[in-house]
Scaffold this motif. Structure first.
Motif, PDB file in Angstrom:
ATOM      1  N   LYS A 146     -37.487 -63.457  65.489  1.00  0.00           N
ATOM      2  CA  LYS A 146     -36.537 -64.395  65.962  1.00  0.00           C
ATOM      3  C   LYS A 146     -36.338 -65.669  65.312  1.00  0.00           C
ATOM      4  N   ASP A 159     -28.631 -70.002  75.172  1.00  0.00           N
ATOM      5  CA  ASP A 159     -28.981 -68.769  75.569  1.00  0.00           C
ATOM      6  C   ASP A 159     -30.147 -68.159  76.161  1.00  0.00           C
ATOM      7  N   ILE A 160     -31.172 -68.939  76.002  1.00  0.00           N
ATOM      8  CA  ILE A 160     -32.537 -68.843  76.260  1.00  0.00           C
ATOM      9  C   ILE A 160     -32.785 -70.062  76.902  1.00  0.00           C
ATOM     10  N   SER A 222     -29.426 -68.742  70.281  1.00  0.00           N
ATOM     11  CA  SER A 222     -29.491 -67.849  69.210  1.00  0.00           C
ATOM     12  C   SER A 222     -28.180 -67.723  68.516  1.00  0.00           C
ATOM     13  N   TYR A 226     -29.508 -60.395  71.568  1.00  0.00           N
ATOM     14  CA  TYR A 226     -30.679 -59.734  71.756  1.00  0.00           C
ATOM     15  C   TYR A 226     -30.320 -58.388  72.181  1.00  0.00           C
ATOM     16  N   VAL A 228     -31.701 -55.537  74.808  1.00  0.00           N
ATOM     17  CA  VAL A 228     -32.705 -55.294  75.693  1.00  0.00           C
ATOM     18  C   VAL A 228     -32.546 -53.820  76.231  1.00  0.00           C
TER      19      VAL A 228
END
Length: 231
Positions: A146, A159-160, A222, A226, A228
């Motif tokens: 990452k 984003d996170i 990011s 991602y 998931v």
């Protein structure tokens, strides 16, 4: 040298702490190995000497529980002049320490050095995984899982977010180690950093927290999606 779980990279001592100290504190408390890389000694800063900034960084490291701190001693406000050297050296450190996660400054910031580091780290993370890039280096190709970007002077939609409610006061104590930057002392020059800057950091983390249902959070961006397997 032992491998790292997280390698957080900034232009100057205190950059990483402004954007990600809470996340690094949580990682260290979980027993993860955290490393910090400053590309410069911030020798052109309006306040504080190089020696004092290094002492402040060491104090911050002790509170953070950082496993290692590196400084490449590249020229403050001159990173674009040594861009290729900077990329190569970051590649070598990534290959040597094999971090699972690399943190870099968000690519839009009022300070040009922060933007330069963002671009340097992005290229370094990519190049570190290319076997034929700098093949003469002593460490094999490796690419972190990452690459995330933390905020210093700019706030955008993250984003996170990482819930740092439990370590928020510890984060602020880490930042207070940098008294030369965040306190207006008798011989200081007035700057945005010593004019309510820590309060603005607190407000930002509180805002990110409110948006996600916690008291305080740090936000990250990011550049890639991602994957998931469930929501």
């Amino acid at each position: 040298m032992k491998e790292l779980d997280i390698l957080a990279i900034g232009a100057h001592p205190d950059d990483v702490e402004i954007g990600a100290a809470g996340t690094l504190l949580l990682a260290a408390k979980r027993g993860e190995r955290v490393g910090i890389l400053d590309l410069t000694y911030a020798e052109l800063s309006s306040n504080g000497t190089v020696e004092r900034r290094q002492s402040e960084a060491a104090a911050a490291d002790r509170l953070l529980g950082a496993a290692h701190r590196y400084n490449f001693g590249l020229p403050d406000r001159g990173l674009e002049r040594v861009r290729e050297e900077a990329i190569s050296r970051v590649v070598d450190l990534i290959r040597e320490t094999k971090p699972r996660v690399v943190l870099a400054p968000y690519w839009q910031d009022r300070h040009p050095d922060h933007e330069s580091v963002s671009r340097i780290v992005r290229e370094a993370v990519f190049s570190a995984g290319i076997r034929k890039y700098a093949a003469g280096q002593s460490h094999p190709a490796y690419r972190p899982a990452k690459l995330l970007y933390y905020f210093i002077n700019t706030t955008a939609k993250p984003d996170i977010v990482v819930d740092i409610s439990g370590v928020f006061e510890e984060k602020m104590n880490v930042l207070r180690c940098y008294r030369s930057q965040f306190e207006l002392e008798t011989d200081s020059v007035a700057t945005p950093l010593n004019n309510g800057y820590l309060e603005s950091v607190s407000y930002r983390e509180r805002l990110f927290g409110q948006q996600t249902g916690v008291a305080y959070a740090e936000g990250f961006v990011s550049s890639v999606p991602y994957v998931v397997d469930r929501l």
